[in-house]
Design a protein around this motif. Structure first.
Motif, PDB file in Angstrom:
ATOM      1  N   SER A 149       0.868  -1.179   0.000  1.00 27.03           N
ATOM      2  CA  SER A 149       0.000   0.000   0.000  1.00 27.03           C
ATOM      3  C   SER A 149       0.904   1.228   0.000  1.00 27.03           C
ATOM      4  O   SER A 149       2.113   1.126   0.245  1.00 27.03           O
ATOM      5  CB  SER A 149      -0.882  -0.008   1.241  1.00 27.03           C
ATOM      6  N   GLY A 150       0.294   2.405  -0.244  1.00 27.86           N
ATOM      7  CA  GLY A 150       1.072   3.638  -0.252  1.00 27.86           C
ATOM      8  C   GLY A 150       1.845   3.829   1.047  1.00 27.86           C
ATOM      9  O   GLY A 150       3.023   4.170   1.040  1.00 27.86           O
ATOM     10  N   GLY A 151       1.155   3.584   2.175  1.00 24.54           N
ATOM     11  CA  GLY A 151       1.792   3.751   3.476  1.00 24.54           C
ATOM     12  C   GLY A 151       2.921   2.759   3.694  1.00 24.54           C
ATOM     13  O   GLY A 151       3.973   3.092   4.242  1.00 24.54           O
ATOM     14  N   GLU A 152       2.703   1.521   3.225  1.00 27.11           N
ATOM     15  CA  GLU A 152       3.741   0.488   3.401  1.00 27.11           C
ATOM     16  C   GLU A 152       4.995   0.839   2.602  1.00 27.11           C
ATOM     17  O   GLU A 152       6.116   0.639   3.058  1.00 27.11           O
ATOM     18  CB  GLU A 152       3.192  -0.875   2.947  1.00 27.11           C
ATOM     19  N   LYS A 153       4.767   1.396   1.420  1.00 27.83           N
ATOM     20  CA  LYS A 153       5.917   1.786   0.594  1.00 27.83           C
ATOM     21  C   LYS A 153       6.755   2.851   1.281  1.00 27.83           C
ATOM     22  O   LYS A 153       7.984   2.785   1.301  1.00 27.83           O
ATOM     23  CB  LYS A 153       5.435   2.320  -0.762  1.00 27.83           C
ATOM     24  N   LYS A 154       6.066   3.845   1.854  1.00 30.80           N
ATOM     25  CA  LYS A 154       6.796   4.941   2.503  1.00 30.80           C
ATOM     26  C   LYS A 154       7.505   4.441   3.766  1.00 30.80           C
ATOM     27  O   LYS A 154       8.625   4.823   4.062  1.00 30.80           O
ATOM     28  CB  LYS A 154       5.838   6.097   2.842  1.00 30.80           C
ATOM     29  N   ARG A 155       6.850   3.558   4.488  1.00 29.22           N
ATOM     30  CA  ARG A 155       7.498   2.997   5.688  1.00 29.22           C
ATOM     31  C   ARG A 155       8.703   2.159   5.289  1.00 29.22           C
ATOM     32  O   ARG A 155       9.716   2.116   5.975  1.00 29.22           O
ATOM     33  CB  ARG A 155       6.501   2.143   6.476  1.00 29.22           C
TER      34      ARG A 155
END
Lengths: 251, 434
Positions: A149-155
């Motif tokens: 997900s977008g958040g997982e990518k940034k994390r």
């Protein structure tokens, strides 16, 4: 730490000037933020610093720890301690996240003349760093950013930063596409990495991220130049008045 | 009409069938090992040897194989097994294929050249039959020639519900200076499970035929891979498999160190619920040529087929893939999938693909895709920006590209080993100049 001096750059394909004389000094231990409207050249600046193809530097120079950054290959910049957290992290199906991270860490260690880290030691290290960022084992085992997900990518970008321990970190719109909780987690990860030996440059549109990661210096970029610099209060002014008044001043 | 001079010249490259020699070592009149071999003579005389004009030899020059000069070889390193542990290891020796270790208690392994084979049921029912029925659609002269001339091979009979893993090894040095014509026959009866790994070939030039009958609910997995570094070789292999109801035939091949190879597959899913997965990983450099030609024929209903072929090519290497899914009128509910991809690491390499679908049933799902291109520059930059050097980043992406094909292999231990071998190839390729 990082010294950008009168940097002019074009897009190779369009022969269009994007950066028109950027000057910026960042010292160890500092956190800087560059804000600016769309198309002002913020992301271009980060790509040029990381060594992406497609840009032509027309004038100026960039020093990282006194060394000419622009003459190095992207991997040499990384080994020297430069890190760019991508605005759009790249999906690489077929390459495991752990394999990728360990290959990257060992490649950097090798370039610096250090011994390789063993698979077992690496696993311990990665798990520990991942835990702080709320990243589970399952995400570590999946292919790099693939289906994240977008958040997982940034994390995952912040995890790479935590494992590789660069000294000069640029975060390009790391807040974009994050919900409030994910932003808190990412910001906590970044704040964790703040330290005397490290400098951080945040590139963002909004004040929002700066509520969580408080910068020492804020710069406004417009039309390929840094048009104003100041303290955290500058970000608040932008939030209040928008970029419109800035471009008026710049013009 | 067949040009006999050309055939004689080609045949002179191969070892004389052992029974063709009389006691005093002089050549005896041509007496085939098996009655089935005599029948093949008219077949190859009708079909002839392949030429560049043949539709399915358009991208591969058969002359390289037909006019090859076999030679003895010393390899740069030892060959290694794919399986450890509880397997039946077989070594190729002058007298035939010999069981080295592991006990063949459940299955029966014989040499094709044994006298008793003339009366073997498996031979009578399979030998030459699968090859012959495949001739009507596409001429396969080299396979027919093999059926007629082969002097060696394994005859593996797997009784009902038996289980075995067989590993065919080769010695680390090739002492034969002729080509080898080898013909294996596999009969897996209902519910039998056989995994057969062929690791390396006995000669620098081989014409190998597999005829495999997969019984009801049986499964046969064939893995062909060699870690040998061959300076000069040409390997031709034709695999014919007939799969009965709920049976499975899977095949994987790694072609990396041989300069020239062509594999032909003809798999017939004869009855309902039969399955097949055919896959190949190719690593080609320095003018290597690797060709895979596949024909999957769906005859039963509810059958599934997969074809996954991935070729990494550099330094003027050429990869060829020609694959067809043929769905007969009665083969409703067919699920057919085919992907072939070439990853070109430089401008000199070439990938030629001819994917085909021929469908006569109306209730089927079939897809085929083919791509050819270089590594993704965005992915390269991402890896390099994390400190991974250009060549290592390229290797990581190439391995990721190959992984789809290697993933088709069921056994994890084998997948890990195949991965290691592929990585080894990249390390060697680093030091090799185009």
């Amino acid at each position: 730490m990082l010294s950008i001096q009168n940097l002019h750059a074009n897009l190779v394909e369009e022969d269009k000037a994007i950066l028109k004389g950027v000057n910026l000094e960042i010292h160890s231990g500092e956190v800087h933020a560059i804000m600016g409207p769309n198309g002002s050249g913020k992301s271009t600046l980060s790509y040029i610093l990381a060594g992406r193809d497609g840009y032509e530097v027309k004038a100026g120079k960039v020093l990282l720890e006194g060394q000419e950054l622009l003459e190095m290959e992207p991997e040499e910049r990384a080994a020297l301690g430069f890190f760019l957290a991508f605005q759009y992290p790249v999906e690489i199906p077929g390459v495991g996240n752990m394999t990728f991270l360990r290959t990257a860490l060992n490649a950097q260690r090798k370039m610096r003349g250090e011994d390789a880290i063993s698979a077992a030691d690496f696993l311990r290290l990665a798990r520990e760093k991942a835990k702080h960022l709320g990243i589970g084992d399952e995400l570590l085992k999946r292919p790099v950013n693939y289906g994240f997900s977008g958040g997982e990518k940034k994390r995952n970008e912040i995890l790479q930063m935590a494992v590789l321990e660069p000294r000069m970190c640029i975060l390009d719109e790391t807040d974009s596409g994050l919900d409030v909780d994910a932003m808190r987690q990412v910001a906590a990860g970044v704040n964790n990495l703040r330290g005397k030996e490290r400098a951080i440059l945040l590139i963002t549109h909004y004040q929002r991220l700066l509520d969580h990661i408080e910068p020492d210096h804020v710069h406004i970029m417009a039309d390929g130049q840094i048009v104003e610099s100041g303290g955290p209060e500058l970000a608040l002014k932008i939030e209040e008045k928008g970029y419109g008044f800035m471009s008026g001043e710049a013009n | 009409m067949v040009d006999m001079t050309e055939i004689r010249t080609h045949l002179s490259q191969f070892e004389a069938p052992s029974r063709h020699l009389s006691q005093d070592g002089k050549e005896a009149p041509l007496a085939p090992l098996l009655p089935e071999q005599s029948q093949a003579e008219t077949r190859w005389k009708d079909v002839g040897l392949p030429t560049r004009r043949d539709e399915y030899w358009k991208y591969t020059d058969p002359g390289v194989f037909l006019n090859f000069s076999p030679q003895t070889t010393e390899f740069k390193r030892e060959n290694s097994p794919l399986f450890d542990g509880d397997v039946i290891n077989i070594a190729a020796a002058a007298e035939g294929f010999v069981v080295k270790d592991g006990l063949a208690t459940e299955i029966k392994i014989d040499n094709l050249s044994d006298d008793k084979m003339a009366n073997s049921q498996a031979i009578r029912q399979i030998y030459g039959k699968l090859e012959s029925q495949a001739q009507d659609m596409i001429p396969r002269g080299l396979a027919a020639l093999n059926t007629h001339q082969a002097s060696r091979g394994m005859v593996i009979e797997c009784p009902e519900n038996s289980q075995a893993t067989v590993q065919l090894l080769m010695t680390d040095e090739r002492k034969v200076s002729t080509g080898s014509m080898i013909h294996h026959v596999i009969d897996a009866r209902a519910g039998a499970q056989l995994t057969l790994a062929e690791i390396g070939t006995q000669a620098s030039q081989t014409n190998i035929v597999y005829e495999i009958r997969v019984g009801e609910g049986a499964s046969v997995h064939l893995i062909r891979a060699a870690r040998l570094s061959e300076a000069k070789s040409a390997h031709m292999c034709s695999i014919f498999a007939d799969v009965a109801a709920s049976g499975t035939f899977n095949s994987f091949a790694l072609s990396a160190w041989s300069p020239w190879s062509r594999q032909e597959y003809v798999v017939r899913l004869k009855e309902d619920e039969a399955k097949t997965s055919l896959s190949g990983a190719v690593l080609g450099r320095e003018d290597c040529h690797h060709d895979d030609m596949v024909l999957v024929i769906h005859e039963g209903q509810n059958c599934q087929s997969r074809q996954v072929f991935k070729k990494v090519l550099r330094h003027n290497a050429k990869g060829v893939f020609q694959g067809k899914i043929l769905v007969r009128q009665d083969a409703q509910k067919t699920d057919g999938y085919q992907i072939s991809q070439g990853l070109l690491l430089d401008d000199e390499s070439e990938f030629c693909a001819k994917p085909e679908l021929e469908i006569y049933a109306d209730d089927v799902v079939c897809s085929h895709g083919s791509t050819s291109g270089g590594v993704d520059e965005t992915q390269m930059f991402y890896l390099r920006s994390r400190g991974i050097a250009e060549n290592e980043a390229q290797e990581l992406l190439s391995m990721a590209f190959l992984s789809d094909a290697i993933e088709e292999v069921a056994d994890e231990q084998v997948r890990v080993r195949l991965d290691e071998w592929a990585k080894e190839w990249f390390v060697e390729a680093r030091s090799c100049q185009p």
